[in-house]
Design an enzyme around this catalytic site. Structure first.
Site, PDB file in Angstrom:
ATOM      1  N   ASN A   1      -0.556  -9.353   4.761  1.00 24.19           N
ATOM      2  CA  ASN A   1      -0.507  -7.917   5.011  1.00 24.19           C
ATOM      3  C   ASN A   1      -0.420  -7.166   3.691  1.00 24.19           C
ATOM      4  O   ASN A   1      -0.330  -7.772   2.621  1.00 24.19           O
ATOM      5  CB  ASN A   1       0.703  -7.586   5.907  1.00 24.19           C
ATOM      6  CG  ASN A   1       0.477  -6.340   6.726  1.00 24.19           C
ATOM      7  OD1 ASN A   1      -0.398  -5.529   6.428  1.00 24.19           O
ATOM      8  ND2 ASN A   1       1.270  -6.169   7.767  1.00 24.19           N
TER       9      ASN A   1
ATOM     10  N   CYS B   1      -5.178   0.210   3.483  1.00 31.25           N
ATOM     11  CA  CYS B   1      -5.173  -1.226   3.810  1.00 31.25           C
ATOM     12  C   CYS B   1      -6.555  -1.832   3.634  1.00 31.25           C
ATOM     13  O   CYS B   1      -6.691  -3.001   3.250  1.00 31.25           O
ATOM     14  CB  CYS B   1      -4.668  -1.443   5.225  1.00 31.25           C
ATOM     15  SG  CYS B   1      -5.767  -0.792   6.511  1.00 31.25           S
TER      16      CYS B   1
ATOM     17  N   GLN C   1       0.814  -1.210   0.000  1.00 29.40           N
ATOM     18  CA  GLN C   1       0.000   0.000   0.000  1.00 29.40           C
ATOM     19  C   GLN C   1       0.853   1.267   0.000  1.00 29.40           C
ATOM     20  O   GLN C   1       0.358   2.343  -0.363  1.00 29.40           O
ATOM     21  CB  GLN C   1      -0.917   0.026   1.219  1.00 29.40           C
ATOM     22  CG  GLN C   1      -0.175   0.250   2.538  1.00 29.40           C
ATOM     23  CD  GLN C   1      -1.062   0.142   3.753  1.00 29.40           C
ATOM     24  OE1 GLN C   1      -1.582  -0.931   4.059  1.00 29.40           O
ATOM     25  NE2 GLN C   1      -1.252   1.252   4.456  1.00 29.40           N
TER      26      GLN C   1
ATOM     27  N   HIS D   1      -6.136  -1.818  11.364  1.00 25.32           N
ATOM     28  CA  HIS D   1      -5.467  -2.259  10.138  1.00 25.32           C
ATOM     29  C   HIS D   1      -6.159  -3.505   9.625  1.00 25.32           C
ATOM     30  O   HIS D   1      -6.424  -4.433  10.373  1.00 25.32           O
ATOM     31  CB  HIS D   1      -3.996  -2.572  10.435  1.00 25.32           C
ATOM     32  CG  HIS D   1      -3.185  -2.899   9.221  1.00 25.32           C
ATOM     33  ND1 HIS D   1      -2.934  -1.988   8.229  1.00 25.32           N
ATOM     34  CD2 HIS D   1      -2.575  -4.047   8.841  1.00 25.32           C
ATOM     35  CE1 HIS D   1      -2.182  -2.551   7.302  1.00 25.32           C
ATOM     36  NE2 HIS D   1      -1.953  -3.806   7.654  1.00 25.32           N
TER      37      HIS D   1
END
Length: 337
Positions: A300, A153, A146, A287
């Site tokens: 992630n 996110c 990102q 997140h």
């Protein structure tokens, strides 16, 4: 089971660690530390301001020694001299942040997965390793990034989940556009944060997402929606997994990758380099990531040089009902018939 990334699995072997390594010899002298710092700058493409380089080097030395000492202690996971290597703790906490907007009115959670008995679940599921038949088709794209200047996110988590359920239903894994969500989903805040469930609503209303290559990620809000490209994937709805239900989340992840929200701002999480992460971290989710399982595998959105090729393994069996880092607080998944 895995957390909010896009894969759930209880792996028997460790994953390859993708961050830049260093040894005790690199810490032996000022010259070797400078050489390590220069190598780190090159590896992570960091262009240091000459006026601030000495200050950054001081922080880098301190962090390298702390990480080296941690990794030689009795710990279940390693820390990494990753992209946060020359930052203060305060800077590390604020970098790559992603404000999670509150979920829209929470739908009645899907109780399908609460009916599944633990002994009926597979021992391990890793959606990254699953393939369609004997062919090369997989169900999870590689870790994306990102970037440090856009809190998107939420868009990466939603897109990853849609990529996976689309691959499960069609046997074709297609990389989808996060930038479309950042620019066009007016119910979310673009680089200022958002919520994956609102993104699912947008994808339903707009009849789908386009290809990543057709609307590439820019790492910033462009100010206008330029969506005029073909639709690559659609969904029919989305569902919530019951809150605080580790067994229900395990069952959901066994069926498909699931989106979860975790508190990822703490320094230990950001320095993660490999192994099974056990905290410390809080339980205020900030997140979004993608899930995978006696540990959770989470995808992630900080790129493949963070953690284990962009993924983290997080301890599943913890005393807090919220789960480690709040992973059980708001799981959801897209539906495609």
């Amino acid at each position: 089971m895995p957390p909010l990334v896009m894969a759930i699995a209880l792996l028997a072997t460790a994953l390859a660690v993708s961050a830049m390594g260093f040894t005790e010899n690199d810490l032996a002298s000022e010259d070797s530390m400078w050489a390590l710092y220069e190598r780190w700058c090159t590896h992570y493409k960091v262009a240091c301001d000459p006026a601030k380089k000495a200050q950054r080097f001081t922080m880098f030395k301190e962090n390298a020694r702390i990480i080296h000492e941690f990794n030689h202690g009795d710990t279940p996971y390693n820390q990494s001299l990753n992209m946060f290597g020359d930052m203060t703790d305060d800077e590390t906490c604020s970098a790559y942040n992603c404000f999670m907007a509150p979920s829209p009115t929470r739908h009645v959670p899907d109780d399908t997965f609460t009916q599944v008995a633990i002994h009926d679940l597979p021992w391990a599921v890793d959606w990254r390793e699953r393939v369609y038949g004997a062919g090369p088709t997989r169900y999870v794209t590689g870790a994306k990034n990102q970037g440090p200047y856009c809190g998107s996110c939420w868009a990466f988590a939603a897109t990853a989940a849609v990529e996976s359920i689309n691959a499960i239903r069609t046997n074709v894994l297609t990389a989808l556009s996060e930038q479309q969500l950042v620019d066009c989903d007016m119910s979310n805040g673009g680089c200022s944060g958002g919520n994956p469930n609102k993104a699912f609503d947008y994808i339903i209303r707009s009849s789908g997402l386009t290809f990543e290559h057709a609307y590439p990620y820019m790492g910033r809000c462009q100010g206008s929606c330029t969506m005029s490209t073909p639709i690559a994937a659609t969904i029919d709805g989305f569902q919530h997994v019951p809150q605080y239900g580790a067994s229900a989340l395990m069952a959901a992840v066994a069926a498909q990758p699931v989106v979860v929200a975790v508190q990822a701002e703490d320094v230990p999480f950001k320095r993660y380099g490999g192994g099974i992460f056990r905290g410390p971290c809080g339980t205020k989710p900030d997140h979004s990531v993608m899930l995978g399982e006696k540990y959770w595998i989470v995808k992630n959105s900080w790129g493949p040089n963070w953690g284990e090729n962009g993924f983290i393994r997080m301890k599943r069996d913890v005393a807090k009902r919220e789960g480690l880092c709040g992973i059980l607080m708001d799981p959801s998944y897209p539906v495609k018939h």
